[in-house]
Motif scaffolding. Structure first.
Motif, PDB file in Angstrom:
ATOM      1  N   TYR A 101     -31.590 -29.394 -19.870  1.00 37.74           N
ATOM      2  CA  TYR A 101     -31.669 -28.921 -21.250  1.00 37.74           C
ATOM      3  C   TYR A 101     -30.267 -28.752 -21.822  1.00 37.74           C
ATOM      4  O   TYR A 101     -29.297 -28.583 -21.087  1.00 37.74           O
ATOM      5  CB  TYR A 101     -32.414 -27.587 -21.333  1.00 37.74           C
ATOM      6  N   THR A 104     -30.430 -25.139 -26.325  1.00 42.52           N
ATOM      7  CA  THR A 104     -31.794 -24.752 -25.949  1.00 42.52           C
ATOM      8  C   THR A 104     -31.782 -23.561 -24.998  1.00 42.52           C
ATOM      9  O   THR A 104     -32.615 -22.656 -25.095  1.00 42.52           O
ATOM     10  CB  THR A 104     -32.522 -25.940 -25.289  1.00 42.52           C
ATOM     11  N   ASP A 148     -31.039 -23.312 -30.156  1.00 42.21           N
ATOM     12  CA  ASP A 148     -32.131 -24.197 -30.563  1.00 42.21           C
ATOM     13  C   ASP A 148     -33.451 -23.532 -30.179  1.00 42.21           C
ATOM     14  O   ASP A 148     -33.821 -23.492 -29.009  1.00 42.21           O
ATOM     15  CB  ASP A 148     -31.983 -25.550 -29.867  1.00 42.21           C
ATOM     16  N   SER A 160     -36.502 -24.398 -31.464  1.00 40.64           N
ATOM     17  CA  SER A 160     -37.654 -25.300 -31.509  1.00 40.64           C
ATOM     18  C   SER A 160     -38.019 -25.807 -30.119  1.00 40.64           C
ATOM     19  O   SER A 160     -39.204 -25.880 -29.760  1.00 40.64           O
ATOM     20  CB  SER A 160     -37.360 -26.482 -32.436  1.00 40.64           C
ATOM     21  N   SER A 161     -37.004 -26.153 -29.315  1.00 43.93           N
ATOM     22  CA  SER A 161     -37.278 -26.693 -27.975  1.00 43.93           C
ATOM     23  C   SER A 161     -37.774 -25.630 -27.003  1.00 43.93           C
ATOM     24  O   SER A 161     -38.382 -25.947 -25.981  1.00 43.93           O
ATOM     25  CB  SER A 161     -36.008 -27.348 -27.417  1.00 43.93           C
ATOM     26  N   LEU A 193     -40.100 -23.575 -27.387  1.00 40.88           N
ATOM     27  CA  LEU A 193     -41.546 -23.414 -27.462  1.00 40.88           C
ATOM     28  C   LEU A 193     -42.294 -24.425 -26.603  1.00 40.88           C
ATOM     29  O   LEU A 193     -43.518 -24.377 -26.511  1.00 40.88           O
ATOM     30  CB  LEU A 193     -42.000 -23.524 -28.928  1.00 40.88           C
ATOM     31  N   GLU A 194     -41.571 -25.345 -25.965  1.00 40.88           N
ATOM     32  CA  GLU A 194     -42.220 -26.294 -25.061  1.00 40.88           C
ATOM     33  C   GLU A 194     -42.751 -25.548 -23.828  1.00 40.88           C
ATOM     34  O   GLU A 194     -42.166 -24.575 -23.373  1.00 40.88           O
ATOM     35  CB  GLU A 194     -41.225 -27.377 -24.626  1.00 40.88           C
ATOM     36  N   ILE A 195     -43.855 -26.052 -23.285  1.00 43.02           N
ATOM     37  CA  ILE A 195     -44.490 -25.414 -22.123  1.00 43.02           C
ATOM     38  C   ILE A 195     -43.524 -25.316 -20.956  1.00 43.02           C
ATOM     39  O   ILE A 195     -43.458 -24.304 -20.252  1.00 43.02           O
ATOM     40  CB  ILE A 195     -45.753 -26.195 -21.696  1.00 43.02           C
ATOM     41  N   SER A 196     -42.734 -26.372 -20.744  1.00 36.13           N
ATOM     42  CA  SER A 196     -41.831 -26.391 -19.595  1.00 36.13           C
ATOM     43  C   SER A 196     -40.741 -25.334 -19.683  1.00 36.13           C
ATOM     44  O   SER A 196     -40.127 -24.974 -18.676  1.00 36.13           O
ATOM     45  CB  SER A 196     -41.188 -27.777 -19.471  1.00 36.13           C
ATOM     46  N   MET A 197     -40.479 -24.826 -20.889  1.00 39.77           N
ATOM     47  CA  MET A 197     -39.420 -23.833 -21.070  1.00 39.77           C
ATOM     48  C   MET A 197     -39.909 -22.406 -20.852  1.00 39.77           C
ATOM     49  O   MET A 197     -39.102 -21.489 -20.758  1.00 39.77           O
ATOM     50  CB  MET A 197     -38.821 -23.948 -22.469  1.00 39.77           C
ATOM     51  N   LYS A 207     -47.460 -24.469 -12.072  1.00 34.09           N
ATOM     52  CA  LYS A 207     -46.295 -25.199 -12.594  1.00 34.09           C
ATOM     53  C   LYS A 207     -45.808 -26.239 -11.608  1.00 34.09           C
ATOM     54  O   LYS A 207     -45.459 -27.363 -11.987  1.00 34.09           O
ATOM     55  CB  LYS A 207     -45.166 -24.207 -12.911  1.00 34.09           C
TER      56      LYS A 207
END
Length: 429
Positions: free
Chosen positions: A95, A99, A231, A233-234, A236-240, A425
């Motif tokens: 990342y 992020t 950042d 926006s990134s 909110l990804e599941i992987s984060m 996960k």
């Protein structure tokens, strides 16, 4: 005014005593203004901007803790969390640092919410003490490996994964000397041992021509390269989500453990063993993390080095305010911070590792169902070069071992939920 703000007489302290305590705490933790920019620079961040963000985040956290919670507890970007930021989130997971800052910001928001709705105690109490001790020790080993790597003492090997480097090289020799100096000075009761070691090794680097002199004092560098660059926006990804959780999780237990340790040393606990104004202290910590992410640094947390100031007589928030002012004054020594080589801080990382591993003495080694998950965490964190992976495998191991051993009553709902999420996960990526 000071009496009204900090109640010095009520706490049986004086202005001079609080100032001395603040100076003592600052000297024991000032190494962070050299180490943190160096670590985050490895993530691609601007060294000068991170230096400013480190000083400002630490100052802000100390001032809030002192003025709002009235405790002699200092804050700064946390060791271990900065390593997780750089070497796991950015280095291993790929990342961007923007992020990663977003993840720090969101974890701070979550921490603030948990503090305000008062469910922090439930979360902390649901996690076994052995796992908490294992996580702290694992982070310590992780920092030790980073220190050895930066010194060139441990290097990569295609045959054995890792092996010993050239220990006669100048960086390795200086790193070892710095470490020995810290241990010797700490043993002799010198509060400023770490900062003296860093500056001494840097001076030797200058003497032998390995470091170029750049001056000592100047106006602070621009914070523009990192200010408000997170950042969201990134994130909110599941992987984060696991990254945000790891930042939150480590900060939660780091802060809780530090507050209890400092409170016990200073006699701040009430008759029931609870810390008055706990909510204010947690709010200071979470607010500093949020502000730090906006400025451009990793998670800001309470420092166990605050016990040095308490031992020197610090009893009120005035101690923390003094530390905050000293961090603000440190903004003007950016040339010195820029001169400090990696090997000058390698010994510091190893010393911090020793402090973080000391809690293993409290693990019940006679109970294998408690001891085994601790070893899993401690081994996998440095060997996978990931704090998040070590935490995840520790929870999975704890739940699996307890269930297979018929000790399911030892498992809280929190551990089962977290272990299940971590396992999912790994399975589904």
């Amino acid at each position: 005014m000071l009496e009204k703000l900090f109640k010095l007489t009520e706490h049986q302290t004086t202005l001079k005593q609080e100032v001395v305590a603040g100076l003592t705490t600052f000297l024991t933790m000032a190494y962070i203004i050299f180490v943190n920019p160096m670590m985050l620079a490895d993530a691609g961040m601007d060294h000068g901007a991170v230096f400013v963000a480190t000083c400002l985040a630490a100052a802000l956290g100390c001032l809030i803790m002192g003025l709002v919670a009235n405790y002699p507890i200092a804050l700064a970007p946390g060791m271990g969390l900065n390593a997780f930021f750089t070497y796991t989130v950015v280095g291993e997971m790929g990342y961007s640092w923007e992020t990663a800052l977003g993840a720090v910001f969101l974890s701070g928001i979550c921490f603030l919410v948990l503090s305000l709705v008062k469910i922090r105690e439930w979360i902390v109490n649901s996690i076994p003490m052995s796992l908490r001790l294992g996580i702290a020790a694992g982070i310590g080993l992780f920092l030790a490996l980073i220190g050895l790597k930066s010194a060139g003492i441990v290097v990569a090997s295609p045959a054995t994964l890792v092996t010993m480097g050239d220990v006669t090289a100048f960086p390795a020799v200086m790193s070892v000397l710095g470490f020995f100096m810290i241990i010797a000075m700490v043993h002799r009761g010198m509060k400023s041992a770490v900062i003296v070691s860093i500056l001494s090794i840097t001076a030797l680097g200058l003497l032998f021509g390995d470091v170029q002199y750049a001056g000592l004092v100047s106006a602070p560098p621009s914070i523009a390269p990192t200010f408000m660059k997170m950042d969201l926006s990134s994130v909110l990804e599941i992987s984060m989500l696991s990254v945000v959780f790891a930042f939150l999780f480590v900060d939660l237990f780091d802060t809780s453990g530090t507050l209890v340790a400092v409170a016990q040393r200073g006699g701040f606990l009430d008759d029931k063993g609870r810390l008055p104004r706990l909510g204010r202290a947690l709010t200071a910590d979470s607010t500093a993390t949020i502000a730090g992410a906006m400025l451009g640094t990793s998670t800001t947390t309470s420092y166990i080095e605050s016990t040095a100031g308490v031992s020197a007589g610090g009893r009120t928030g005035l101690t923390a305010v003094v530390v905050g002012i000293l961090f603000l004054l440190s903004l003007f020594i950016s040339p010195l911070a820029g001169m400090v080589p990696a090997y000058a801080t390698a010994g510091t990382l190893f010393y911090v590792a020793i402090l973080m591993m000391s809690g293993l003495v409290h693990v019940d080694w006679e109970d294998l169902t408690e001891a085994a998950p601790v070893v899993v965490v401690c081994i996998l964190m440095p060997l996978t070069f990931s704090i998040a992976t070590g935490i995840a495998m520790g929870f999975i191991a704890y739940a699996a071992i307890k269930l297979l051993s018929g000790r399911y009553r030892d498992l809280s709902a929190g551990v089962l939920i977290l272990a299940t999420l971590f396992l999912a996960k790994f399975i589904y990526g």
